[in-house]
Design an enzyme around this catalytic site. Structure first.
Site, PDB file in Angstrom:
ATOM      1  N   ASN A 144       0.456   2.688  11.400  1.00  0.00           N
ATOM      2  CA  ASN A 144      -0.376   3.135  12.522  1.00  0.00           C
ATOM      3  C   ASN A 144      -0.071   2.257  13.728  1.00  0.00           C
ATOM      4  O   ASN A 144       0.508   1.181  13.589  1.00  0.00           O
ATOM      5  CB  ASN A 144      -1.864   3.064  12.170  1.00  0.00           C
ATOM      6  CG  ASN A 144      -2.305   1.674  11.794  1.00  0.00           C
ATOM      7  OD1 ASN A 144      -2.128   1.242  10.649  1.00  0.00           O
ATOM      8  ND2 ASN A 144      -2.847   0.946  12.742  1.00  0.00           N
ATOM      9  N   TYR A 176      -9.204 -10.293   1.349  1.00  0.00           N
ATOM     10  CA  TYR A 176     -10.459  -9.581   1.648  1.00  0.00           C
ATOM     11  C   TYR A 176     -11.165  -9.060   0.403  1.00  0.00           C
ATOM     12  O   TYR A 176     -12.325  -8.669   0.461  1.00  0.00           O
ATOM     13  CB  TYR A 176     -10.227  -8.441   2.658  1.00  0.00           C
ATOM     14  CG  TYR A 176      -9.294  -7.333   2.216  1.00  0.00           C
ATOM     15  CD1 TYR A 176      -9.679  -6.396   1.269  1.00  0.00           C
ATOM     16  CD2 TYR A 176      -8.016  -7.221   2.755  1.00  0.00           C
ATOM     17  CE1 TYR A 176      -8.820  -5.385   0.848  1.00  0.00           C
ATOM     18  CE2 TYR A 176      -7.145  -6.212   2.360  1.00  0.00           C
ATOM     19  CZ  TYR A 176      -7.557  -5.305   1.398  1.00  0.00           C
ATOM     20  OH  TYR A 176      -6.703  -4.313   1.000  1.00  0.00           O
ATOM     21  N   GLU A 177     -10.453  -9.044  -0.735  1.00  0.00           N
ATOM     22  CA  GLU A 177     -11.118  -8.630  -1.973  1.00  0.00           C
ATOM     23  C   GLU A 177     -12.003  -9.742  -2.527  1.00  0.00           C
ATOM     24  O   GLU A 177     -12.753  -9.517  -3.473  1.00  0.00           O
ATOM     25  CB  GLU A 177     -10.080  -8.235  -3.021  1.00  0.00           C
ATOM     26  CG  GLU A 177      -9.287  -6.991  -2.660  1.00  0.00           C
ATOM     27  CD  GLU A 177      -8.182  -6.711  -3.669  1.00  0.00           C
ATOM     28  OE1 GLU A 177      -8.466  -6.083  -4.694  1.00  0.00           O
ATOM     29  OE2 GLU A 177      -7.043  -7.149  -3.434  1.00  0.00           O
ATOM     30  N   ALA A 195       2.194  -2.464   4.348  1.00  0.00           N
ATOM     31  CA  ALA A 195       1.941  -1.536   5.436  1.00  0.00           C
ATOM     32  C   ALA A 195       1.262  -2.342   6.533  1.00  0.00           C
ATOM     33  O   ALA A 195       0.442  -3.210   6.246  1.00  0.00           O
ATOM     34  CB  ALA A 195       1.031  -0.422   4.967  1.00  0.00           C
ATOM     35  N   HIS A 230      -3.324   0.919  -4.990  1.00  0.00           N
ATOM     36  CA  HIS A 230      -2.667  -0.231  -5.600  1.00  0.00           C
ATOM     37  C   HIS A 230      -2.871  -0.121  -7.112  1.00  0.00           C
ATOM     38  O   HIS A 230      -3.987  -0.273  -7.597  1.00  0.00           O
ATOM     39  CB  HIS A 230      -3.297  -1.543  -5.111  1.00  0.00           C
ATOM     40  CG  HIS A 230      -2.927  -1.901  -3.703  1.00  0.00           C
ATOM     41  ND1 HIS A 230      -2.077  -2.935  -3.395  1.00  0.00           N
ATOM     42  CD2 HIS A 230      -3.287  -1.352  -2.531  1.00  0.00           C
ATOM     43  CE1 HIS A 230      -1.931  -3.001  -2.091  1.00  0.00           C
ATOM     44  NE2 HIS A 230      -2.666  -2.052  -1.531  1.00  0.00           N
ATOM     45  N   SER A 279       0.825  -1.220   0.000  1.00  0.00           N
ATOM     46  CA  SER A 279       0.000   0.000   0.000  1.00  0.00           C
ATOM     47  C   SER A 279       0.851   1.257   0.000  1.00  0.00           C
ATOM     48  O   SER A 279       1.677   1.456   0.893  1.00  0.00           O
ATOM     49  CB  SER A 279      -0.860   0.062   1.268  1.00  0.00           C
ATOM     50  OG  SER A 279      -1.731  -1.010   1.317  1.00  0.00           O
ATOM     51  N   HIS A 291      -5.569  -9.213  -2.388  1.00  0.00           N
ATOM     52  CA  HIS A 291      -5.821  -9.507  -0.970  1.00  0.00           C
ATOM     53  C   HIS A 291      -6.960 -10.500  -0.837  1.00  0.00           C
ATOM     54  O   HIS A 291      -7.901 -10.502  -1.629  1.00  0.00           O
ATOM     55  CB  HIS A 291      -6.189  -8.232  -0.226  1.00  0.00           C
ATOM     56  CG  HIS A 291      -5.156  -7.147  -0.302  1.00  0.00           C
ATOM     57  ND1 HIS A 291      -5.094  -6.261  -1.350  1.00  0.00           N
ATOM     58  CD2 HIS A 291      -4.139  -6.822   0.543  1.00  0.00           C
ATOM     59  CE1 HIS A 291      -4.080  -5.425  -1.151  1.00  0.00           C
ATOM     60  NE2 HIS A 291      -3.490  -5.747  -0.007  1.00  0.00           N
ATOM     61  N   SER A 341      -1.911  -8.973   4.404  1.00  0.00           N
ATOM     62  CA  SER A 341      -1.307  -9.466   3.156  1.00  0.00           C
ATOM     63  C   SER A 341      -0.038 -10.242   3.442  1.00  0.00           C
ATOM     64  O   SER A 341       0.210 -10.651   4.573  1.00  0.00           O
ATOM     65  CB  SER A 341      -0.984  -8.274   2.251  1.00  0.00           C
ATOM     66  OG  SER A 341       0.027  -7.488   2.832  1.00  0.00           O
ATOM     67  N   HIS A 364      -7.718   4.175   6.163  1.00  0.00           N
ATOM     68  CA  HIS A 364      -6.851   3.857   5.024  1.00  0.00           C
ATOM     69  C   HIS A 364      -6.082   5.089   4.542  1.00  0.00           C
ATOM     70  O   HIS A 364      -4.946   4.976   4.092  1.00  0.00           O
ATOM     71  CB  HIS A 364      -7.688   3.249   3.898  1.00  0.00           C
ATOM     72  CG  HIS A 364      -6.865   2.619   2.812  1.00  0.00           C
ATOM     73  ND1 HIS A 364      -6.056   1.522   3.030  1.00  0.00           N
ATOM     74  CD2 HIS A 364      -6.716   2.951   1.514  1.00  0.00           C
ATOM     75  CE1 HIS A 364      -5.447   1.203   1.896  1.00  0.00           C
ATOM     76  NE2 HIS A 364      -5.827   2.049   0.958  1.00  0.00           N
TER      77      HIS A 364
HETATM   78  C1  LIG Z   1      -2.267  -0.708   4.441  1.00  0.00           C
HETATM   79  C2  LIG Z   1      -3.122  -1.423   5.403  1.00  0.00           C
HETATM   80  O1  LIG Z   1      -4.194  -1.849   5.086  1.00  0.00           O
HETATM   81  N1  LIG Z   1      -2.601  -1.525   6.617  1.00  0.00           N
HETATM   82  C3  LIG Z   1      -3.318  -2.194   7.632  1.00  0.00           C
HETATM   83  C4  LIG Z   1      -3.070  -3.623   7.477  1.00  0.00           C
HETATM   84  O2  LIG Z   1      -3.774  -4.353   8.366  1.00  0.00           O
HETATM   85  C5  LIG Z   1      -3.548  -4.047   9.722  1.00  0.00           C
HETATM   86  C6  LIG Z   1      -4.350  -5.031  10.496  1.00  0.00           C
HETATM   87  O3  LIG Z   1      -5.698  -5.068  10.176  1.00  0.00           O
HETATM   88  C7  LIG Z   1      -3.857  -2.612  10.016  1.00  0.00           C
HETATM   89  O4  LIG Z   1      -3.650  -2.311  11.351  1.00  0.00           O
HETATM   90  C8  LIG Z   1      -3.017  -1.766   9.058  1.00  0.00           C
HETATM   91  O5  LIG Z   1      -3.285  -0.425   9.230  1.00  0.00           O
END
Ligand SMILES: CC(=O)N[C@H]1CO[C@H](CO)[C@@H](O)[C@@H]1O
Ligand SMILES: *[C@@H]1O[C@H](CO)[C@@H](O)[C@H](O)[C@H]1NC(C)=O
Length: 298
Positions: free
Chosen positions: A249, A94-95, A122, A70, A39, A92, A226, A263
């Protein structure tokens, strides 16, 4: 496309072969290194020369990515004198893709002759010492969806790629991690480069506080949606893997704190740190042949 939850393999050896032949007949490059851009890290391919770009939509059998940030293409070219291929945009769970679609490009890389896979993503920081903007070298992972049978290697095993019960205890190359640590010293990046354990969850929701606390107790330093499927399939077919996760984060572990992840924040931090990630990876790629004798094929 198959629905999530399917453990049935959706790609035959002929599919992998067809896609590989399609690419080989259209690119002059014969990459030894493949890089998956996470990401907001699509710019990792910026320094590449002699570029040949293939949008996923044009490549036979390739899935198409749907997340903003992406981009969705394969970029072949030369970086620091090395022939590389970059995946700008990954797939991903989740997609709604099955895991064999998520990992489809990895086996294409293998058939193209790639020997080293570099994965970036990320993730949310769980380790209390981590700060937003830290770069975590992935030392190991926890495949949480795998525990529940969402595993890319479930189903009939194709011996042409690897063995039925692959070893995963050394998924992330020690030599490449050591090289990356040396590089972070040279570049004076040590105050934001860490090492740790990455945990994959399927997403798409961010963790509840109870889930985040559980993951921390289990030894996870960061959590994301991922990377683990790609790494698992790469290790299965004998690729050397290096992984790096940008902490975008801090995962909330405390009911009294109000901050929430989104996001946009993730993309913002990626942008801020992308240059450092790029510098580290460029240097790593430039020097990767120092280690070429070390490639182990399982
Ligand atoms: C880029 C992104 O989606 N980062 C997230 C990836 O997943 C973790 C866990 O759910 C998040 O905390 C990140 O911010
Ligand atoms: C694809 O299959 C053909 C026919 O079996 C074979 O000659 C070729 O080497 C294969 N290509 C790759 C990239 O494995």
């Amino acid at each position: 496309m198959h629905t999530k939850g399917s453990t049935e393999c959706c790609c035959s050896f002929e599919d992998y072969n067809q896609t590989t032949e399609w690419l080989l007949s259209r690119t002059r490059h014969r990459p030894k290194i493949a890089v998956v851009c996470g990401s907001g890290l699509g710019l990792l391919a910026d320094g590449v020369t002699n570029k040949e770009i293939f949008p996923y939509a044009d490549i036979p059998n390739f899935p198409v990515s749907t997340v903003p940030g992406h981009e969705g293409c394969l970029v072949f070219g030369i970086l620091k004198g090395k022939s590389c291929v970059f995946m700008q945009g990954r797939f991903h769970l989740y997609e709604g893709y099955s895991l064999c679609k998520v990992t489809f490009p990895v086996r294409i890389f293998k058939l193209l002759g790639v020997e080293t896979l570099i994965v970036t993503n990320a993730s949310g920081g769980l380790c209390p010492d981590f700060k937003v903007g830290d770069i975590m070298l992935i030392k190991d992972h926890i495949n949480l969806p795998g525990f529940a049978g969402q595993h890319p290697l479930c189903g009939p095993n194709d011996e042409r790629f690897g063995i039925r019960f692959p070893c995963m205890s050394d998924a992330y190359s020690k030599d490449l991690r050591k090289l990356a640590l040396d590089i972070s010293h040279e570049l004076d990046y040590t105050n934001f480069v860490r090492e740790g354990v990455y945990c994959m969850v399927s997403g798409p929701n961010f963790e509840t506080i109870a889930e985040a606390r559980m993951l921390q107790v289990l030894g996870c330093d960061s959590v994301g949606m991922s990377t683990v499927p790609e790494v698992t399939v790469a290790k299965h077919c004998g690729l050397r893997v290096f992984g790096l996760s940008l902490i975008t984060n801090k995962v909330s572990l405390d009911y009294s704190r109000e901050e929430k992840v989104n996001h946009e924040e993730v993309l913002e931090i990626s942008k801020m740190r992308a240059e450092h990630v790029q510098m580290m990876l460029n240097t790593l790629i430039a020097r990767s042949d120092q280690l070429d004798e070390g490639i182990n094929v399982n």
